[in-house]
Scaffold this motif. Structure first.
Motif, PDB file in Angstrom:
ATOM      1  N   ARG A  83       0.838  -1.205   0.000  1.00 20.63           N
ATOM      2  CA  ARG A  83       0.000   0.000   0.000  1.00 20.63           C
ATOM      3  C   ARG A  83       0.870   1.251   0.000  1.00 20.63           C
ATOM      4  O   ARG A  83       0.602   2.202  -0.740  1.00 20.63           O
ATOM      5  N   TYR A 119      -5.671  -3.366  -6.420  1.00 24.75           N
ATOM      6  CA  TYR A 119      -6.914  -3.588  -5.680  1.00 24.75           C
ATOM      7  C   TYR A 119      -6.746  -4.604  -4.554  1.00 24.75           C
ATOM      8  O   TYR A 119      -7.667  -4.779  -3.741  1.00 24.75           O
ATOM      9  N   ARG A 120      -5.611  -5.257  -4.486  1.00 26.12           N
ATOM     10  CA  ARG A 120      -5.345  -6.129  -3.335  1.00 26.12           C
ATOM     11  C   ARG A 120      -5.017  -5.303  -2.099  1.00 26.12           C
ATOM     12  O   ARG A 120      -5.099  -5.798  -0.972  1.00 26.12           O
ATOM     13  N   TYR A 121      -4.664  -4.031  -2.308  1.00 30.69           N
ATOM     14  CA  TYR A 121      -4.245  -3.176  -1.196  1.00 30.69           C
ATOM     15  C   TYR A 121      -5.155  -1.963  -1.002  1.00 30.69           C
ATOM     16  O   TYR A 121      -5.151  -1.352   0.071  1.00 30.69           O
ATOM     17  N   LEU A 122      -5.906  -1.610  -2.039  1.00 32.37           N
ATOM     18  CA  LEU A 122      -6.749  -0.421  -1.988  1.00 32.37           C
ATOM     19  C   LEU A 122      -8.121  -0.740  -2.567  1.00 32.37           C
ATOM     20  O   LEU A 122      -8.232  -1.510  -3.527  1.00 32.37           O
ATOM     21  N   SER A 123      -9.156  -0.116  -2.018  1.00 37.57           N
ATOM     22  CA  SER A 123     -10.506  -0.357  -2.529  1.00 37.57           C
ATOM     23  C   SER A 123     -10.751   0.347  -3.852  1.00 37.57           C
ATOM     24  O   SER A 123     -11.623  -0.052  -4.623  1.00 37.57           O
ATOM     25  N   GLY A 124      -9.992   1.396  -4.132  1.00 42.53           N
ATOM     26  CA  GLY A 124     -10.177   2.132  -5.381  1.00 42.53           C
ATOM     27  C   GLY A 124      -9.471   3.472  -5.332  1.00 42.53           C
ATOM     28  O   GLY A 124      -8.710   3.770  -4.398  1.00 42.53           O
ATOM     29  N   LYS A 125      -9.744   4.306  -6.320  1.00 47.89           N
ATOM     30  CA  LYS A 125      -9.047   5.582  -6.434  1.00 47.89           C
ATOM     31  C   LYS A 125      -9.386   6.530  -5.293  1.00 47.89           C
ATOM     32  O   LYS A 125      -8.534   7.301  -4.852  1.00 47.89           O
ATOM     33  N   ASP A 126     -10.619   6.484  -4.798  1.00 46.26           N
ATOM     34  CA  ASP A 126     -10.997   7.378  -3.699  1.00 46.26           C
ATOM     35  C   ASP A 126     -10.130   7.113  -2.466  1.00 46.26           C
ATOM     36  O   ASP A 126      -9.644   8.058  -1.831  1.00 46.26           O
ATOM     37  N   GLU A 127      -9.951   5.858  -2.128  1.00 45.99           N
ATOM     38  CA  GLU A 127      -9.104   5.541  -0.972  1.00 45.99           C
ATOM     39  C   GLU A 127      -7.655   5.922  -1.253  1.00 45.99           C
ATOM     40  O   GLU A 127      -6.946   6.418  -0.358  1.00 45.99           O
TER      41      GLU A 127
END
Length: 311
Positions: A83, A119-127
Motif C-alpha cells: 500500500r 486492488y489487493r491493497y486499496l478499494s479504489g481511487k478514492d481511498e
C-alpha cells in the motif's frame, strides 16, 4: 472521474502483447502504434518509453524496439508491491502530471504490475487519493519548542502548510472547504491552529469559522499553483507570453476612459515591471489576516463574533 492518459493505456496493451512474445521479437514502431491507436506519434513514443524504462523492451540499432531478454530478471527483482509503495508512486505521478493523470490502471502500468494488482491493497481511487493527501500532510513536522504568542504560532502553521502545498500543488484541488476529509495528519495542523486561535476565548462556531478562514487563505492561494501548471501544459505558453497575447484586450479596456484607476495601475506596472509572485501574495495575505484578527479579537479585550456581525 478522469481517465488515464492515452500513452499509459497503450503501454498497458502493448505490455500484454509482449508477454506472449519471445526475447528479441520485434515491437511495433512508433508510427505503427500511433496508427493502430489513433494517437499522435509523440503519444506512441511516450508509451514505448514507459516500457523501455521498465526494462520490458530495448532499442536495437536500425531495428527499432525488441522484447528485452532480461524481462524475466527485471520481474524477479521488482520490489514487492505494498500500500505504501502504491501511495508513494501515486504521489509522484500527481506531483509531475497532476491528479487528472492518475488512475488505478495507470498506476499499475507505471509500476509494471497487473492492472488489478493495486486492488489487493486499496478499494479504489478514492481511498488512494485519501491516503495520498494524508501522507503529504504528514511530511512536515513542527519543532519541539512552540513559538511564543498566538501570532507566531499561526504563522508557523500557515508556512508549514504552504510548504506542503508548494511541493504538492494538486493537494488544494481535492476537496472543497465545505466537505472536509477526516485526515489524521491534517488534523494535527488544525489542532495547532485551533490552539493558537483559542486565546481569543471564542465559542465553538466562531473558532471553527476562524480556522476555516485561516486555512482558506492557504488553500485558496495554493489552488493557483496547479492551475498555472495546467495552463502551461495545455497552452504551451508562459505567463508572460499569455499577457502579451492579452495586450490588445487590455489596451481596449484601459483606453476606454471608463476605468481610470485600472488604467493608471496597468500603465505604472508596465513602466516599473511586475511579476505576480504567489509566495509573496501568500505572505502579505497572511499578515493582513493576522492584523485583522489582532484588531477584531484583542486578547483580554471585548470579543466580537457571529453575534454582532450585523452591527
Amino acid at each position: 472521474m478522469p481517465t488515464e492518459p492515452p500513452y499509459l493505456r497503450i503501454a498497458a496493451a502493448l505490455r500484454e502483447e509482449i508477454s506472449q512474445l519471445p526475447p528479441g521479437a520485434k515491437v511495433p514502431s512508433t508510427r505503427q502504434l500511433a496508427s493502430a491507436h489513433g494517437v499522435a506519434n509523440a503519444t506512441a513514443a511516450k508509451a514505448l518509453d514507459v516500457l523501455r524504462r521498465e526494462g520490458v523492451i530495448r532499442a536495437e540499432p536500425r531495428s527499432g524496439h525488441v522484447v528485452a531478454g532480461q524481462h524475466a530478471e527485471v520481474e524477479s527483482k521488482r520490489p514487492v508491491l505494498s500500500r505504501d509503495r502504491l501511495v508513494r508512486a501515486a504521489i509522484a505521478i500527481a506531483d509531475t502530471e497532476g491528479v487528472a493523470a492518475l488512475s488505478m490502471r495507470g498506476l499499475a502500468a507505471r509500476l509494471g504490475v497487473p492492472a488489478m494488482a493495486p486492488y489487493r491493497y486499496l478499494s479504489g481511487k478514492d481511498e488512494l487519493i485519501f491516503l495520498m493527501a494524508d501522507t503529504v500532510y504528514g511530511e512536515t513536522g513542527y519543532p519541539a519548542r512552540e513559538p511564543e504568542g498566538w501570532r507566531a504560532q499561526l504563522e508557523l502553521v500557515a508556512r508549514t502548510l504552504w510548504s506542503v502545498h508548494r511541493r504538492h500543488p494538486w493537494l488544494a484541488h481535492l476537496v472543497p472547504l465545505t466537505r472536509p476529509w477526516p485526515l489524521p495528519n491534517l488534523a494535527a495542523h488544525n489542532e495547532r491552529a485551533l490552539a493558537a486561535l483559542s486565546v481569543f476565548g471564542l465559542d465553538a462556531a466562531d473558532l471553527c469559522d476562524l480556522n476555516v478562514l485561516f486555512y482558506n487563505h492557504i488553500q485558496g492561494t495554493a489552488i493557483h499553483l496547479e492551475r498555472e501548471r495546467h495552463a502551461m501544459g495545455t497552452t504551451g505558453i508562459t505567463e508572460d507570453q499569455w499577457m502579451e497575447k492579452q495586450a490588445r484586450g487590455y489596451a481596449a479596456l484601459t483606453g476606454s476612459g471608463r476605468y481610470p484607476v485600472l488604467a493608471r495601475m496597468v500603465r505604472d506596472l508596465a513602466e516599473e515591471g511586475y511579476d505576480l509572485d504567489l509566495d509573496h501574495l501568500f505572505e502579505i495575505g497572511l499578515q493582513a489576516l493576522l492584523d485583522g484578527l489582532a484588531v477584531r479579537y484583542p486578547v483580554g479585550g471585548a470579543v466580537s463574533g457571529r453575534q454582532d456581525q450585523g452591527s
